[in-house]
Motif scaffolding. Sequence first.
Motif, PDB file in Angstrom:
ATOM      1  N   HIS A  14      54.436  29.115  36.049  1.00 52.42           N
ATOM      2  CA  HIS A  14      55.661  29.876  36.298  1.00 52.42           C
ATOM      3  C   HIS A  14      56.618  29.627  35.140  1.00 52.42           C
ATOM      4  N   GLU A  15      57.225  30.707  34.655  1.00 54.26           N
ATOM      5  CA  GLU A  15      58.151  30.592  33.530  1.00 54.26           C
ATOM      6  C   GLU A  15      59.518  30.126  34.008  1.00 54.26           C
ATOM      7  N   ILE A  16      60.076  29.175  33.255  1.00 59.97           N
ATOM      8  CA  ILE A  16      61.428  28.685  33.534  1.00 59.97           C
ATOM      9  C   ILE A  16      62.231  28.727  32.239  1.00 59.97           C
ATOM     10  N   THR A  17      63.547  28.653  32.374  1.00 60.61           N
ATOM     11  CA  THR A  17      64.435  28.515  31.222  1.00 60.61           C
ATOM     12  C   THR A  17      64.965  27.092  31.235  1.00 60.61           C
ATOM     13  N   VAL A  18      64.880  26.412  30.087  1.00 62.20           N
ATOM     14  CA  VAL A  18      65.328  25.020  29.992  1.00 62.20           C
ATOM     15  C   VAL A  18      66.843  24.983  30.177  1.00 62.20           C
ATOM     16  N   PRO A  19      67.306  24.212  31.160  1.00 64.93           N
ATOM     17  CA  PRO A  19      68.747  24.172  31.443  1.00 64.93           C
ATOM     18  C   PRO A  19      69.511  23.366  30.397  1.00 64.93           C
ATOM     19  N   ASP A  20      70.807  23.542  30.374  1.00 66.63           N
ATOM     20  CA  ASP A  20      71.686  22.816  29.448  1.00 66.63           C
ATOM     21  C   ASP A  20      71.955  21.427  30.034  1.00 66.63           C
ATOM     22  N   VAL A  21      71.149  20.469  29.607  1.00 71.02           N
ATOM     23  CA  VAL A  21      71.253  19.090  30.080  1.00 71.02           C
ATOM     24  C   VAL A  21      71.392  18.152  28.881  1.00 71.02           C
ATOM     25  N   SER A  22      71.737  16.919  29.135  1.00 69.24           N
ATOM     26  CA  SER A  22      71.859  15.924  28.063  1.00 69.24           C
ATOM     27  C   SER A  22      70.497  15.628  27.454  1.00 69.24           C
ATOM     28  N   PRO A  23      70.433  15.540  26.133  1.00 68.28           N
ATOM     29  CA  PRO A  23      69.160  15.211  25.493  1.00 68.28           C
ATOM     30  C   PRO A  23      68.653  13.842  25.958  1.00 68.28           C
ATOM     31  N   ASP A  24      67.363  13.777  26.260  1.00 74.90           N
ATOM     32  CA  ASP A  24      66.763  12.512  26.714  1.00 74.90           C
ATOM     33  C   ASP A  24      65.252  12.702  26.775  1.00 74.90           C
ATOM     34  N   ASN A  25      64.545  11.578  26.840  1.00 74.41           N
ATOM     35  CA  ASN A  25      63.092  11.639  26.908  1.00 74.41           C
ATOM     36  C   ASN A  25      62.561  11.183  28.271  1.00 74.41           C
ATOM     37  N   SER A  26      63.389  11.217  29.277  1.00 74.24           N
ATOM     38  CA  SER A  26      62.951  10.750  30.598  1.00 74.24           C
ATOM     39  C   SER A  26      63.069  11.846  31.658  1.00 74.24           C
ATOM     40  N   TYR A  27      62.717  13.085  31.272  1.00 75.69           N
ATOM     41  CA  TYR A  27      62.704  14.190  32.223  1.00 75.69           C
ATOM     42  C   TYR A  27      61.296  14.378  32.773  1.00 75.69           C
ATOM     43  N   THR A  28      61.224  14.851  33.999  1.00 81.42           N
ATOM     44  CA  THR A  28      59.959  15.279  34.590  1.00 81.42           C
ATOM     45  C   THR A  28      60.203  16.576  35.346  1.00 81.42           C
TER      46      THR A  28
ATOM     47  N   PHE B  17      56.976  21.674  43.903  1.00 84.96           N
ATOM     48  CA  PHE B  17      56.929  21.600  45.361  1.00 84.96           C
ATOM     49  C   PHE B  17      56.174  22.798  45.905  1.00 84.96           C
ATOM     50  N   GLY B  18      55.458  22.570  46.943  1.00 89.11           N
ATOM     51  CA  GLY B  18      54.757  23.576  47.748  1.00 89.11           C
ATOM     52  C   GLY B  18      54.489  22.845  49.037  1.00 89.11           C
ATOM     53  N   ASP B  19      53.267  22.448  49.211  1.00 88.40           N
ATOM     54  CA  ASP B  19      52.924  21.567  50.332  1.00 88.40           C
ATOM     55  C   ASP B  19      53.539  20.196  50.146  1.00 88.40           C
ATOM     56  N   SER B  20      53.537  19.758  48.927  1.00 92.06           N
ATOM     57  CA  SER B  20      53.934  18.393  48.620  1.00 92.06           C
ATOM     58  C   SER B  20      54.524  18.394  47.216  1.00 92.06           C
ATOM     59  N   GLY B  21      55.220  17.368  46.875  1.00 96.54           N
ATOM     60  CA  GLY B  21      55.785  17.282  45.526  1.00 96.54           C
ATOM     61  C   GLY B  21      54.824  16.589  44.578  1.00 96.54           C
ATOM     62  N   ASN B  22      54.670  17.137  43.410  1.00 94.18           N
ATOM     63  CA  ASN B  22      53.825  16.530  42.394  1.00 94.18           C
ATOM     64  C   ASN B  22      54.572  16.624  41.076  1.00 94.18           C
ATOM     65  N   ASP B  23      54.713  15.503  40.378  1.00 97.24           N
ATOM     66  CA  ASP B  23      55.531  15.524  39.165  1.00 97.24           C
ATOM     67  C   ASP B  23      54.693  15.447  37.900  1.00 97.24           C
ATOM     68  N   SER B  24      55.322  15.919  36.824  1.00 99.45           N
ATOM     69  CA  SER B  24      54.699  15.896  35.503  1.00 99.45           C
ATOM     70  C   SER B  24      54.875  14.525  34.885  1.00 99.45           C
ATOM     71  N   GLN B  25      54.278  14.358  33.732  1.00 98.70           N
ATOM     72  CA  GLN B  25      54.552  13.167  32.932  1.00 98.70           C
ATOM     73  C   GLN B  25      55.954  13.312  32.336  1.00 98.70           C
ATOM     74  N   ASN B  26      56.511  12.204  31.859  1.00105.41           N
ATOM     75  CA  ASN B  26      57.813  12.264  31.189  1.00105.41           C
ATOM     76  C   ASN B  26      57.721  13.104  29.926  1.00105.41           C
ATOM     77  N   PHE B  27      58.777  13.864  29.660  1.00102.47           N
ATOM     78  CA  PHE B  27      58.855  14.661  28.439  1.00102.47           C
ATOM     79  C   PHE B  27      60.310  14.676  27.982  1.00102.47           C
ATOM     80  N   THR B  28      60.557  15.291  26.826  1.00104.85           N
ATOM     81  CA  THR B  28      61.877  15.274  26.201  1.00104.85           C
ATOM     82  C   THR B  28      62.530  16.647  26.249  1.00104.85           C
ATOM     83  N   ILE B  29      63.834  16.645  26.503  1.00107.77           N
ATOM     84  CA  ILE B  29      64.659  17.844  26.331  1.00107.77           C
ATOM     85  C   ILE B  29      65.689  17.519  25.260  1.00107.77           C
ATOM     86  N   SER B  30      65.769  18.418  24.252  1.00106.53           N
ATOM     87  CA  SER B  30      66.730  18.252  23.142  1.00106.53           C
ATOM     88  C   SER B  30      67.610  19.490  23.057  1.00106.53           C
ATOM     89  N   LYS B  31      68.686  19.346  22.270  1.00112.65           N
ATOM     90  CA  LYS B  31      69.591  20.496  22.053  1.00112.65           C
ATOM     91  C   LYS B  31      69.266  21.149  20.737  1.00112.65           C
TER      92      LYS B  31
END
Length: 126
Positions: free
Chosen positions: A94-108, A112-126
């Motif tokens: 599913h396509e998403i737009t990266v929100p305006d958040v503080s740069p960091d490397n601890s995003y996941t 959600f559907g039946d259950s929550g499943n998370d990704s590995q940590n990744f980075t969001i930068s400006k």
Amino acid sequence: MNSLMTMLFFALTTLLALATALPVYVRDVFVPPVTYPHTGTVWFVGQKHNVTWDISGAPSQITNPIGSIVLAHNGLLNLTHPLASNFSILAGRHEITVPDVSPDNSYTIVLFGDSGNDSQNFTISK
């Protein structure tokens, strides 16, 4: 008294036969692993990305086939601002737009559907 017992026996046997003849719909919890983003991924605020997950192990009957995607930072989920919602969990992406958040490397990403499943940590930068 004997005929009453015989009648009760046949009534209970008939009810049991009817109950076992009814179709049983078993629904399974589906927890597809998130495949993107993953460790080493860098997203930039405002970009569009496809969040992807593996649907190869999907059962035939899923408890909740409607998905949503939430961004988490340091383990805290932003449930008030989902990145996407109301899509088929069987789509695999599913396509998403990266929100305006503080740069960091601890995003996941949490899927959600039946259950929550998370990704590995990744980075969001400006």
